[in-house]
Design a protein around this motif. Structure first.
Motif, PDB file in Angstrom:
ATOM      1  N   LEU A  72      36.084 -37.002  -4.495  1.00 54.86           N
ATOM      2  CA  LEU A  72      36.174 -37.142  -2.636  1.00 54.86           C
ATOM      3  C   LEU A  72      36.442 -35.753  -1.914  1.00 54.86           C
ATOM      4  O   LEU A  72      35.678 -35.858  -0.516  1.00 54.86           O
ATOM      5  CB  LEU A  72      36.662 -38.750  -1.940  1.00 54.86           C
ATOM      6  CG  LEU A  72      36.573 -39.990  -2.686  1.00 54.86           C
ATOM      7  CD1 LEU A  72      37.608 -40.620  -2.172  1.00 54.86           C
ATOM      8  CD2 LEU A  72      34.832 -40.343  -1.953  1.00 54.86           C
ATOM      9  N   ALA A  73      36.611 -35.649  -2.541  1.00 55.93           N
ATOM     10  CA  ALA A  73      36.814 -33.955  -1.598  1.00 55.93           C
ATOM     11  C   ALA A  73      36.169 -32.886  -1.793  1.00 55.93           C
ATOM     12  O   ALA A  73      35.983 -31.401  -1.741  1.00 55.93           O
ATOM     13  CB  ALA A  73      38.226 -32.703  -2.200  1.00 55.93           C
ATOM     14  N   ARG A  74      34.982 -33.469  -1.927  1.00 62.34           N
ATOM     15  CA  ARG A  74      33.787 -32.731  -2.314  1.00 62.34           C
ATOM     16  C   ARG A  74      32.546 -33.232  -2.233  1.00 62.34           C
ATOM     17  O   ARG A  74      32.196 -34.384  -3.004  1.00 62.34           O
ATOM     18  CB  ARG A  74      33.329 -32.247  -4.361  1.00 62.34           C
ATOM     19  CG  ARG A  74      34.010 -31.373  -4.997  1.00 62.34           C
ATOM     20  CD  ARG A  74      34.104 -30.261  -6.062  1.00 62.34           C
ATOM     21  NE  ARG A  74      35.301 -29.963  -6.782  1.00 62.34           N
ATOM     22  CZ  ARG A  74      34.799 -28.434  -6.712  1.00 62.34           C
ATOM     23  NH1 ARG A  74      33.771 -28.391  -6.350  1.00 62.34           N
ATOM     24  NH2 ARG A  74      35.790 -27.627  -6.707  1.00 62.34           N
ATOM     25  N   LEU A  75      31.620 -33.175  -0.847  1.00 64.90           N
ATOM     26  CA  LEU A  75      30.896 -34.105  -0.157  1.00 64.90           C
ATOM     27  C   LEU A  75      29.174 -33.995  -1.038  1.00 64.90           C
ATOM     28  O   LEU A  75      29.000 -35.438  -1.713  1.00 64.90           O
ATOM     29  CB  LEU A  75      30.086 -33.389   1.001  1.00 64.90           C
ATOM     30  CG  LEU A  75      31.512 -33.406   2.041  1.00 64.90           C
ATOM     31  CD1 LEU A  75      30.972 -33.118   2.973  1.00 64.90           C
ATOM     32  CD2 LEU A  75      31.905 -35.334   2.084  1.00 64.90           C
ATOM     33  N   ALA A  76      29.717 -33.304  -2.350  1.00 69.57           N
ATOM     34  CA  ALA A  76      27.677 -32.969  -3.288  1.00 69.57           C
ATOM     35  C   ALA A  76      28.816 -34.129  -4.362  1.00 69.57           C
ATOM     36  O   ALA A  76      27.369 -35.057  -4.860  1.00 69.57           O
ATOM     37  CB  ALA A  76      27.996 -31.959  -3.765  1.00 69.57           C
ATOM     38  N   ASP A  77      29.584 -34.631  -4.616  1.00 71.94           N
ATOM     39  CA  ASP A  77      29.857 -35.889  -5.554  1.00 71.94           C
ATOM     40  C   ASP A  77      29.129 -36.734  -5.195  1.00 71.94           C
ATOM     41  O   ASP A  77      29.737 -38.259  -5.544  1.00 71.94           O
ATOM     42  CB  ASP A  77      31.403 -35.170  -6.053  1.00 71.94           C
ATOM     43  CG  ASP A  77      31.952 -34.974  -7.617  1.00 71.94           C
ATOM     44  OD1 ASP A  77      31.257 -33.902  -7.702  1.00 71.94           O
ATOM     45  OD2 ASP A  77      32.847 -34.821  -7.997  1.00 71.94           O
ATOM     46  N   VAL A  78      30.864 -37.126  -3.777  1.00 74.03           N
ATOM     47  CA  VAL A  78      30.046 -38.359  -3.133  1.00 74.03           C
ATOM     48  C   VAL A  78      27.961 -38.706  -2.949  1.00 74.03           C
ATOM     49  O   VAL A  78      28.072 -40.024  -3.329  1.00 74.03           O
ATOM     50  CB  VAL A  78      30.700 -38.161  -1.631  1.00 74.03           C
ATOM     51  CG1 VAL A  78      30.484 -39.487  -0.552  1.00 74.03           C
ATOM     52  CG2 VAL A  78      31.860 -37.588  -1.736  1.00 74.03           C
ATOM     53  N   GLU A 120      39.027 -29.120   6.586  1.00 71.90           N
ATOM     54  CA  GLU A 120      40.528 -29.408   6.571  1.00 71.90           C
ATOM     55  C   GLU A 120      40.521 -30.462   5.288  1.00 71.90           C
ATOM     56  O   GLU A 120      40.231 -31.566   5.931  1.00 71.90           O
ATOM     57  CB  GLU A 120      41.153 -29.548   8.334  1.00 71.90           C
ATOM     58  CG  GLU A 120      42.295 -29.872   7.444  1.00 71.90           C
ATOM     59  CD  GLU A 120      42.878 -31.393   7.272  1.00 71.90           C
ATOM     60  OE1 GLU A 120      44.309 -31.769   6.438  1.00 71.90           O
ATOM     61  OE2 GLU A 120      42.278 -32.017   7.990  1.00 71.90           O
ATOM     62  N   LEU A 121      41.463 -30.287   4.382  1.00 70.37           N
ATOM     63  CA  LEU A 121      41.330 -31.610   3.440  1.00 70.37           C
ATOM     64  C   LEU A 121      41.460 -33.188   3.984  1.00 70.37           C
ATOM     65  O   LEU A 121      40.938 -33.683   3.516  1.00 70.37           O
ATOM     66  CB  LEU A 121      42.403 -31.444   2.040  1.00 70.37           C
ATOM     67  CG  LEU A 121      42.911 -31.882   0.539  1.00 70.37           C
ATOM     68  CD1 LEU A 121      40.685 -31.926  -0.083  1.00 70.37           C
ATOM     69  CD2 LEU A 121      43.843 -31.972  -0.254  1.00 70.37           C
ATOM     70  N   THR A 122      42.736 -33.254   4.475  1.00 72.37           N
ATOM     71  CA  THR A 122      43.079 -34.745   5.440  1.00 72.37           C
ATOM     72  C   THR A 122      41.874 -35.134   5.814  1.00 72.37           C
ATOM     73  O   THR A 122      41.544 -36.548   5.697  1.00 72.37           O
ATOM     74  CB  THR A 122      44.376 -34.882   5.917  1.00 72.37           C
ATOM     75  OG1 THR A 122      45.404 -34.248   4.818  1.00 72.37           O
ATOM     76  CG2 THR A 122      44.250 -36.630   7.058  1.00 72.37           C
ATOM     77  N   PHE A 123      40.901 -34.069   6.929  1.00 73.78           N
ATOM     78  CA  PHE A 123      40.225 -34.983   7.252  1.00 73.78           C
ATOM     79  C   PHE A 123      38.549 -35.515   6.960  1.00 73.78           C
ATOM     80  O   PHE A 123      38.522 -36.399   6.945  1.00 73.78           O
ATOM     81  CB  PHE A 123      39.696 -33.692   8.502  1.00 73.78           C
ATOM     82  CG  PHE A 123      38.699 -34.684   9.926  1.00 73.78           C
ATOM     83  CD1 PHE A 123      39.571 -34.992  10.513  1.00 73.78           C
ATOM     84  CD2 PHE A 123      37.412 -34.524   9.396  1.00 73.78           C
ATOM     85  CE1 PHE A 123      37.999 -36.014  11.507  1.00 73.78           C
ATOM     86  CE2 PHE A 123      36.291 -34.531  10.637  1.00 73.78           C
ATOM     87  CZ  PHE A 123      36.287 -35.316  11.426  1.00 73.78           C
ATOM     88  N   ALA A 124      38.766 -34.446   6.067  1.00 78.59           N
ATOM     89  CA  ALA A 124      37.228 -34.290   4.969  1.00 78.59           C
ATOM     90  C   ALA A 124      37.969 -35.874   3.719  1.00 78.59           C
ATOM     91  O   ALA A 124      36.802 -35.915   3.495  1.00 78.59           O
ATOM     92  CB  ALA A 124      37.784 -33.313   3.849  1.00 78.59           C
TER      93      ALA A 124
END
Length: 318
Positions: A72-78, A120-124
């Protein structure tokens, strides 16, 4: 009252963060339901042994399960995960999508840490990833349907939190919230706590605006599992704090994944919640009014617009 054969349990539930703690407990609670109330499950989480393990456990309880590997930290993955879900739905491998559960979450111990996309990781993870996933699948939800977002009361500090030094949200423009901090020195745990609280306030704002834009048959709810110290949420914290959290988790009255997982499964599936809309805030098993700061039409509108801006590049890239 539990689900009817025409309700949420007659379709498919997609859940993020299914491998540990609250997510795993909720998955097994849903999989363990009687056949007429048991949904098909799409488990979206990091590919690997943990995801395979919970999928096998759910199958052993009788559920039809598909694993979708995703960071989930990679939007392409999402976006790829959403495409995989659409494919499974389109070819009838699972029943119609009736619920999407944005369960996964992080609390980064260093607000300088960026996601793969530079946010920013938490928001992302807590907001942007789930906003993208919901946006990609909103048109595939079949009513009656529910979107359940994971919230938290930390957006507003009460007396116990103030005594413990738990910071409340300090809202800023959403594009600012998405930027990692700069500098050579870690701003510290207070800054990390504020970032986490801001992400949870963002979830409430997003839920209210999402409900305005969703189809009539789609409910948007926010679930607060209660304080669960010692879970993987704080895995980036110093070892001493993690140990303290594990100790606090054994105190009477503190929420645990074993108790809160079935509560989340209930909010996802059961008819007792069918009348709720507009980002209703369910704390454990009770509907609770959020504080006035969590209702702000202008902030909600600006967050939606900023989110669309931040996600536009990912969508265009597909």
């Amino acid at each position: 009252m539990t689900t009817t054969e025409s309700g949420i349990g007659s379709g498919t539930v997609l859940i993020t963060g299914p491998t540990r703690n609250l997510g795993r407990s909720a998955v097994l609670a849903m999989a363990g339901r009687p056949a007429a109330e048991r949904p098909d499950l799409l488990l979206v989480g990091r590919a690997g042994a943990d995801l395979a393990r919970v999928a096998d456990e759910a199958r052993a309880l009788g559920a039809r399960v598909h694993e979708i590997g995703c960071d989930l930290a990679r939007l392409a993955d999402v976006r790829a995960a959403a495409a995989a879900a659409r494919d499974l739905l389109g070819r009838g491998a699972v029943r119609p999508l009736r619920a999407l559960v944005a369960n996964a979450g992080v609390s980064s111990s260093d607000v300088r840490t960026a996601s793969a996309d530079g946010h920013e990781l938490t928001f992302a993870v807590n907001h942007l990833a789930h906003a993208l996933l919901v946006g990609e699948l909103l048109d595939r939800l079949t009513g009656p349907a529910r979107i359940v977002l994971l919230g938290s009361n930390v957006y507003s500090a009460n007396l116990p939190r103030k005594v413990m030094g738990v910071p409340e949200a300090k809202w800023r423009e959403p594009l600012d919230l998405a930027r990692p901090a700069t500098g050579e020195k870690n701003p510290g745990l207070t800054a990390s706590g504020v970032a986490y609280a801001n992400s949870k306030l963002a979830i409430l704002y997003y839920a209210h605006e999402l409900q305005r834009r969703a189809a009539a048959g789609v409910q948007v709810l926010v679930f607060e599992p209660g304080w669960m110290p010692g879970t993987a949420l704080g895995r980036g914290a110093p070892a001493a704090l993690r140990a303290m959290g594990r100790g606090l988790a054994r105190m009477p009255g503190v929420s645990t994944p074993k108790r809160s997982g079935p509560a989340l499964a209930s909010v996802v599936l059961d008819d007792r919640w069918a009348g709720l809309r507009d980002g209703a805030f369910v704390v454990k098993d009770k509907v609770t009014e959020v504080r006035p700061v969590a209702h702000d039409r202008e902030r909600e509108r600006r967050l939606w617009a900023a989110t669309e801006h931040l996600l536009a590049g990912v969508r265009a890239g597909g």
